[in-house]
Design a protein around this motif. Structure first.
Motif, PDB file in Angstrom:
ATOM      1  N   GLY A 169       0.768  -1.236   0.000  1.00 36.98           N
ATOM      2  CA  GLY A 169       0.000   0.000   0.000  1.00 36.98           C
ATOM      3  C   GLY A 169       0.794   1.279   0.000  1.00 36.98           C
ATOM      4  O   GLY A 169       0.221   2.373   0.044  1.00 36.98           O
ATOM      5  N   ASP A 170       2.132   1.192  -0.047  1.00 33.23           N
ATOM      6  CA  ASP A 170       2.966   2.383  -0.124  1.00 33.23           C
ATOM      7  C   ASP A 170       3.269   2.718  -1.580  1.00 33.23           C
ATOM      8  O   ASP A 170       3.188   1.851  -2.461  1.00 33.23           O
ATOM      9  CB  ASP A 170       4.278   2.179   0.636  1.00 33.23           C
ATOM     10  N   ASP A 171       3.620   3.953  -1.843  1.00 35.57           N
ATOM     11  CA  ASP A 171       3.956   4.401  -3.189  1.00 35.57           C
ATOM     12  C   ASP A 171       5.473   4.518  -3.300  1.00 35.57           C
ATOM     13  O   ASP A 171       6.060   5.460  -2.762  1.00 35.57           O
ATOM     14  CB  ASP A 171       3.294   5.751  -3.464  1.00 35.57           C
ATOM     15  N   PRO A 172       6.142   3.589  -3.974  1.00 34.51           N
ATOM     16  CA  PRO A 172       7.604   3.630  -4.042  1.00 34.51           C
ATOM     17  C   PRO A 172       8.146   4.852  -4.780  1.00 34.51           C
ATOM     18  O   PRO A 172       9.323   5.177  -4.649  1.00 34.51           O
ATOM     19  CB  PRO A 172       7.962   2.330  -4.768  1.00 34.51           C
ATOM     20  N   GLU A 173       7.295   5.531  -5.554  1.00 28.43           N
ATOM     21  CA  GLU A 173       7.746   6.748  -6.223  1.00 28.43           C
ATOM     22  C   GLU A 173       7.768   7.926  -5.248  1.00 28.43           C
ATOM     23  O   GLU A 173       8.583   8.837  -5.381  1.00 28.43           O
ATOM     24  CB  GLU A 173       6.816   7.072  -7.405  1.00 28.43           C
ATOM     25  N   HIS A 174       6.873   7.902  -4.278  1.00 34.38           N
ATOM     26  CA  HIS A 174       6.724   9.014  -3.335  1.00 34.38           C
ATOM     27  C   HIS A 174       7.478   8.787  -2.029  1.00 34.38           C
ATOM     28  O   HIS A 174       7.873   9.748  -1.356  1.00 34.38           O
ATOM     29  CB  HIS A 174       5.237   9.227  -3.045  1.00 34.38           C
ATOM     30  N   GLN A 175       7.696   7.528  -1.665  1.00 36.73           N
ATOM     31  CA  GLN A 175       8.286   7.202  -0.374  1.00 36.73           C
ATOM     32  C   GLN A 175       9.685   7.788  -0.163  1.00 36.73           C
ATOM     33  O   GLN A 175      10.001   8.244   0.945  1.00 36.73           O
ATOM     34  CB  GLN A 175       8.313   5.683  -0.178  1.00 36.73           C
ATOM     35  N   PRO A 176      10.536   7.832  -1.189  1.00 34.56           N
ATOM     36  CA  PRO A 176      11.862   8.421  -0.965  1.00 34.56           C
ATOM     37  C   PRO A 176      11.798   9.867  -0.486  1.00 34.56           C
ATOM     38  O   PRO A 176      12.555  10.260   0.410  1.00 34.56           O
ATOM     39  CB  PRO A 176      12.536   8.319  -2.335  1.00 34.56           C
TER      40      PRO A 176
END
Length: 369
Positions: free
Chosen positions: A211-218
Motif C-alpha cells: 500500500g505504499d507508493d515507491p515513487e513518493h516514499q523516498p
C-alpha cells in the motif's frame, strides 16, 4: 590532496566491529542470569577500551565503540524511543538464502524522545578516546521505523494519518540529534539503508503491494531526515550510511543508486555518505555526478562480508574510476558496511577484519597523502 581534519575522514569505517570472545561469553552468561548487570558492564567497558585502542593504533581518526553494547544495529536504538514496543514477529528482513530475523517493532503510542541509554554509551566512548581522535556515534535513520513493517505495525488509533507519524518521528530524531550534540558528539552517522533498498525493483514492488507508493516514499523519508537535522549545529558532522542488507554475510537488495541519487545528494543536509560499492550489485559510479560541492562520499570498496583481502592496486583503480564523475577531493574510503550489524557478526575472523581496516588506512594515505 591532503588528509581531512573533520569527518568523514579519508580512511573511515561504518561503525560495527566483530564482537570479541570475552564479550560474547559475557553476553551469554548475562542472558543466562549467572552474570549480574554490573559485572557485565565492566566486561563491556574493558572490551570497548581495547577496541578503541586498536582502532587508534592502526590510524583511524573516527573511532566507534564497535556497537559492542548492542544486539542489533537498529532495534536497540529504536525500541528505546517513546511509543515503541519490541515484539517477536517477522522483521521484514528476509535475507537471500532464506535467513530471517524474528523480531520487529510496533508503534503503540506517540513516538518521542525523552532520554536514551545510548547517550551514556556515547559519553563512555567520548571519555576513552585519545586526544586527536573523534568519537563517532551511529544510530539508525528515521525511515527505519516505517520501512520494515509499514502501516500494519503502526497503531491506527494513535496515528490515523501517516503524516502525523512521520512528523513525530522527525521531531523525536531532532531531539536525539541535539541530545548527542549536548553530550559532546561532533560526528553522528544515520544508518538509513532504506534509500539503497528503494533502488531494488523487488523492494519497490514489496512497498507497492503493501500500500505504499515507491515513487513518493523516498521524498517522505528525505523529509524525515530534514526534520531530524533541522537547526543542526554547524560543527556537528552528519553522515549517512546506505547498504543493501548485512546479516551473517548475507544481503537483501540489489540495484545501482541512479533512482535516488539526485534526491539523496541534494535534498538532505548531511555532510557525507557511506555508500556500498564492493560488487556489481551496487552498480557503477555514474550517480556520483549528482554530488554537489562541499559534500563527500566515502567509497565502500572493501567488503565486510568475507575475509578475502582486497588488492591495494584494485582499490586505487576503482577510486580513480569514481574520480571521473566527482572530484577526488570529495572522496574517502571505507568498508562497504559494518563487520557486525548484529551481534552474530559476518563470516570472517577478527584478524581478517583488522587487516582490511589497515589496508584502508594505508591506501588512503597513498591516494590522498
Amino acid at each position: 590532496m591532503t588528509t581531512r581534519a573533520k569527518p568523514p575522514f579519508r580512511a573511515d569505517m561504518v561503525g560495527s566491529l566483530l564482537r570479541t570472545a570475552p564479550l560474547k561469553q559475557a553476553r551469554e552468561t548475562h542472558a543466562a542470569g549467572t552474570l549480574d548487570d554490573a559485572a557485565f558492564k565492566a566486561i563491556e567497558d574493558a572490551e570497548i577500551r581495547k577496541l578503541i585502542a586498536r582502532q587508534e593504533a592502526i590510524g583511524l581518526k573516527g573511532v566507534t565503540d564497535g556497537e559492542f553494547r548492542r544486539a542489533y544495529w537498529h532495534f536497540d536504538f529504536m525500541e528505546e524511543l517513546d511509543g515503541i514496543e519490541a515484539i517477536t514477529a517477522d522483521s521484514g528482513m528476509n535475507f537471500k538464502g532464506g535467513v530471517g530475523i524474528a523480531k520487529s517493532l510496533r508503534i503503540v503510542g506517540k513516538v518521542g524522545f525523552s532520554g536514551h541509554p545510548m547517550i551514556e554509551h556515547f559519553k563512555f566512548l567520548r571519555d576513552n578516546v585519545s586526544p586527536g581522535s573523534t568519537p563517532k556515534m551511529t544510530i539508525p535513520g528515521p525511515s527505519m521505523l516505517h520501512y520494515r513493517g509499514g502501516r500494519k505495525m503502526i497503531n491506527m488509533g494513535v496515528y490515523p494519518q501517516m503524516e502525523a507519524f512521520y512528523g513525530d518521528v522527525g521531531a523525536a530524531y531532532n531531539k536525539a540529534v541535539h541530545a548527542f550534540y549536548d553530550a559532546g558528539c561532533r560526528y553522528l552517522q544515520l544508518d538509513d539503508i532504506s534509500f539503497a533498498y528503494l533502488c531494488d525493483p523487488d523492494q519497490r514492488e514489496m512497498l507497492r503491494a503493501r500500500g505504499d507508493d515507491p515513487e513518493h516514499q523516498p521524498e517522505i523519508y528525505a523529509g524525515m531526515v530534514r526534520a531530524a537535522l533541522k537547526d543542526k549545529p554547524a560543527d556537528l558532522a552528519i553522515t549517512m550510511h546506505l547498504c543493501r542488507g548485512n546479516f551473517r554475510s548475507t544481503f537483501i537488495a540489489s540495484g545501482g543508486y541512479e533512482p535516488i541519487a539526485e534526491l539523496l545528494f541534494n535534498t538532505m543536509p548531511v555532510d557525507g555518505y557511506f555508500m556500498e560499492w564492493d560488487n556489481d550489485r551496487s552498480g557503477g559510479f555514474e550517480p556520483l555526478r549528482f554530488l554537489p560541492k562541499g559534500k563527500h562520499v566515502v567509497l565502500g570498496l572493501v567488503t565486510s562480508k568475507t575475509g578475502v583481502l582486497e588488492s591495494k592496486d584494485d582499490l586505487k583503480r576503482r577510486i580513480d574510476e569514481a574520480s571521473k564523475f566527482v572530484s577526488l577531493d570529495q572522496l574517502c574510503l571505507s568498508p562497504q558496511c559494518g563487520f557486525a550489524s548484529t551481534e552474530e557478526g559476518n563470516t570472517l575472523a577478527e584478524d581478517e577484519q583488522w587487516r582490511k581496516l589497515e589496508l584502508i588506512v594505508e591506501t588512503a594515505r597513498e591516494v590522498w597523502g
